[in-house]
Scaffold this active site. Structure first.
Site, short mmCIF file in Angstrom:
data_model
loop_
_atom_site.label_atom_id
_atom_site.label_comp_id
_atom_site.label_asym_id
_atom_site.label_seq_id
_atom_site.Cartn_x
_atom_site.Cartn_y
_atom_site.Cartn_z
N GLU A 101 10.80 -8.16 -2.84
CA GLU A 101 11.42 -6.90 -2.42
C GLU A 101 10.83 -6.58 -1.06
O GLU A 101 9.63 -6.35 -0.94
CB GLU A 101 11.11 -5.83 -3.48
CG GLU A 101 12.07 -4.67 -3.44
CD GLU A 101 11.54 -3.56 -2.57
OE1 GLU A 101 12.01 -3.45 -1.42
OE2 GLU A 101 10.66 -2.81 -3.02
N LEU A 102 11.67 -6.62 -0.02
CA LEU A 102 11.15 -6.67 1.35
C LEU A 102 11.59 -5.45 2.18
O LEU A 102 11.86 -4.40 1.63
CB LEU A 102 11.62 -7.98 1.99
CG LEU A 102 11.30 -9.22 1.14
CD1 LEU A 102 11.88 -10.48 1.75
CD2 LEU A 102 9.80 -9.37 0.92
N TRP B 198 0.82 -1.22 0.00
CA TRP B 198 0.00 0.00 0.00
C TRP B 198 0.85 1.27 0.00
O TRP B 198 0.34 2.35 -0.21
CB TRP B 198 -0.91 0.01 1.25
CG TRP B 198 -0.14 -0.33 2.49
CD1 TRP B 198 -0.02 -1.58 3.04
CD2 TRP B 198 0.70 0.54 3.26
NE1 TRP B 198 0.84 -1.52 4.12
CE2 TRP B 198 1.30 -0.24 4.28
CE3 TRP B 198 1.01 1.90 3.20
CZ2 TRP B 198 2.18 0.28 5.23
CZ3 TRP B 198 1.90 2.42 4.14
CH2 TRP B 198 2.47 1.62 5.14
N GLU C 187 12.80 -2.13 11.69
CA GLU C 187 12.31 -1.14 10.73
C GLU C 187 11.21 -0.30 11.39
O GLU C 187 10.33 -0.84 12.06
CB GLU C 187 11.75 -1.89 9.51
CG GLU C 187 11.50 -1.02 8.33
CD GLU C 187 11.01 -1.83 7.11
OE1 GLU C 187 10.36 -2.86 7.31
OE2 GLU C 187 11.28 -1.40 5.98
P1 ADP Z 1 2.92 -4.37 5.21
O1 ADP Z 1 3.39 -4.63 6.60
O2 ADP Z 1 3.73 -3.41 4.46
O3 ADP Z 1 1.45 -4.19 5.08
P2 ADP Z 1 2.60 -6.99 4.16
O4 ADP Z 1 3.71 -7.88 3.81
O5 ADP Z 1 1.69 -7.41 5.27
O6 ADP Z 1 3.31 -5.62 4.43
O7 ADP Z 1 1.72 -6.65 2.92
C1 ADP Z 1 2.22 -6.52 1.60
C2 ADP Z 1 1.29 -7.24 0.67
O8 ADP Z 1 1.30 -8.61 1.03
C3 ADP Z 1 -0.17 -6.80 0.72
O9 ADP Z 1 -0.72 -6.88 -0.57
C4 ADP Z 1 -0.79 -7.84 1.61
O10 ADP Z 1 -2.16 -8.03 1.36
C5 ADP Z 1 -0.02 -9.06 1.19
N1 ADP Z 1 -0.03 -10.17 2.15
C6 ADP Z 1 0.09 -10.12 3.50
N2 ADP Z 1 0.02 -11.36 4.02
C7 ADP Z 1 -0.12 -12.23 2.98
C8 ADP Z 1 -0.24 -13.66 2.85
N3 ADP Z 1 -0.21 -14.46 3.91
N4 ADP Z 1 -0.37 -14.17 1.61
C9 ADP Z 1 -0.38 -13.36 0.53
N5 ADP Z 1 -0.27 -12.03 0.59
C10 ADP Z 1 -0.14 -11.46 1.79
#
Ligand code: ADP
Length: 475
Positions: A244-245, A144, A379
């Protein structure tokens, strides 16, 4: 959702609400998809792959150019939507739409530069030829914080390579994703080539993406925790993966730096997107000789950063994405202050009107930060600049490298040898040297260690969507 060329509801008929993080207002609803929807989308992308992958590179380039033109024409509407849905200041939204459209133009150009090679053989009666072909159906998961550019950075090269796509955008910003899809649709990208599934619970969609036999590649941008899980599941099924994390960027001010210039850079960089960027500096190592000038300039600059609704004039920091984000930042700041850091500016959430309906944290400068504090390792993803004063120049690269992350690092020095040694010695994928914006559509972006696998942007970015095939020809 967009499946097989049609805007559709979820199979279950369910929907979820999308809110403005500055006001809490509901600004739209989206279908709440799940396993069945994701499976349909993958099937549609698989069915479209044969015809799309056999179009010419020139045809795909033309469509991407058209998408670039449309995104440029719609830039203001897209920026307004982004500020409404994501919260960043309008000026930052405009900059992101420009950056997002750059990927479309760059990969329109790059589409026609995918080449194979003629390779020498040890046998006189043999010829070798290598060919590069699209990997197949790409499953993409996006975050997002950059809700438009993170889509084009994946979709531009995937489409240029000849892949078909199923995207799951972040649940906080699906309206931006929908608007990007409309750009591709209006540019003439055929049905089935691009598909999008939205969901409040991403887990079932992730399971389809990592296990469906017709998905050949997973590309993910988001947190390290989720990225590791998804990359592991996809790798178990031998899908190609790029992720990309998170990051924990050091920002090193050497004694031979211009400390005022460094502080101006740090203040501009740290508050971009309210600090919600994986390349945001999270540890500012300032040499003791430069500390006073650096901190004075930072105090003045950070003190001037105005928090507020991204639509208001002069606002430099918008809301954070949600309440949990504010709580995490507050916990890190409280921990640091309890262990001896000083909040030279800010230091607390903003709770008075007009901030009470949204998720705001004051632009903050912390001095006296050390390695006993959570913020030194974790972070932050918030508008907090932590300053660590150091004295040993020979040790500072070691300190900077002492993290599992490895995405971005920044170096300030007026001395070419100092800068070059730091560039070579830092274990990070992206290094800014007296530069706070080392990113471009044409440059490889990505991290080492817990910050990810693979690169996006540049010629490396399209290679992630291509397989190499070898032909041995006996004469
Ligand atoms: P943030 O902490 O930046 O929200 P996330 O890794 O939770 O980061 O989210 C990044 C993306 O990964 C979003 O599109 C979220 O919906 C998706 N996401 C989070 N958890 C899962 C999951 N278990 N499987 C697939 N997508 C996921």
């Amino acid at each position: 959702m967009f499946i097989n060329g049609e805007w559709t509801a979820a199979v279950s008929g369910k929907e979820f609400e999308v809110t403005d993080p500055a006001t809490g207002d509901v600004i739209g609803t989206m279908p709440d998809g799940s396993t069945a929807d994701a499976e349909q989308a993958v099937e549609a992308a698989a069915a479209a792959f044969g015809s799309w992958s056999s179009t010419t590179a020139h045809h795909r380039a033309d469509l991407l150019y058209k998408a670039w033109q449309l995104m440029t024409e719609r830039a203001e509407d897209l920026a307004q939507l982004m500020t409404r849905e994501q919260g960043k200041p309008l000026k930052a939204s405009r900059a992101e739409v420009k950056y997002a459209s750059d990927f479309l133009r760059y990969y329109a150009e790059e589409a026609t530069r995918v080449r194979g090679e003629w390779l020498p053989s040890a046998r006189p009666d043999q010829r070798f030829l290598s060919l590069r072909q699209p990997v197949g159906v790409v499953a993409a998961v996006t975050p997002w914080n950059y809700p438009i550019s993170m889509l084009t950075r994946k979709m531009g090269p995937a489409l240029a390579a000849g892949c078909t796509i199923v995207l799951k955008p972040a649940e906080a910003t699906p309206l931006c994703a929908k608007a990007v899809y409309q750009v591709f649709i209006d540019a003439g990208v055929p049905g089935g080539v691009i598909n999008m599934v939205t969901a409040l619970d991403p887990k079932p969609i992730g399971e389809v993406f990592t296990s469906h036999p017709k998905v050949r590649k997973l590309t993910f941008t988001g947190s390290t925790a989720v990225g590791k899980k998804l990359a592991g599941a996809a790798a178990a099924n031998l899908k190609r993966v790029s992720v990309e994390l998170g990051g924990h960027a050091p920002f090193i001010v050497f004694p031979d730096a211009d400390p005022v210039r460094a502080a101006k850079g740090a203040a501009a960089l740290k508050f971009l997107n309210s600090g919600q960027a994986c390349i945001s500096p999270n540890r500012m190592y300032v040499h003791e000789d430069a500390a006073e000038a650096f901190v004075d300039t930072m105090t003045e600059r950070v003190g001037r950063v105005k928090a507020g609704n991204g639509f208001d004039d002069g606002v430099g920091v918008g809301p954070l994405v949600n309440e949990a984000a504010v709580a995490k930042v507050a916990a890190q700041v409280d921990d640091a202050v309890a262990k001896g850091a000083t909040a030279a500016v800010g230091g607390a959430r903003l709770t008075e009107a007009p901030f009470d309906a949204g998720h705001f944290f004051a632009p903050t400068l912390l001095t006296g930060v050390d390695d006993s504090m959570t913020i030194y390792r974790e972070e932050t993803f918030g508008p907090v600049a932590p300053v660590i004063t150091y004295s040993d120049v020979d040790q500072v690269l070691e300190l900077a490298n002492d993290t599992n992350y490895g995405l971005a690092a920044y170096v300030y020095s007026q001395n070419i040898s100092t800068a070059m040694r730091a560039f070579e010695g830092l274990r990070f994928g992206i290094i800014g040297i007296n530069d706070v914006n080392p990113t471009s559509a044409g440059a490889p972006f990505g991290g080492m260690g817990d910050s990810g696998l693979g690169r996006e942007g540049g010629s490396e970015g399209i290679a992630e969507y291509l397989e190499t095939k070898l032909g041995g020809f006996a004469l």
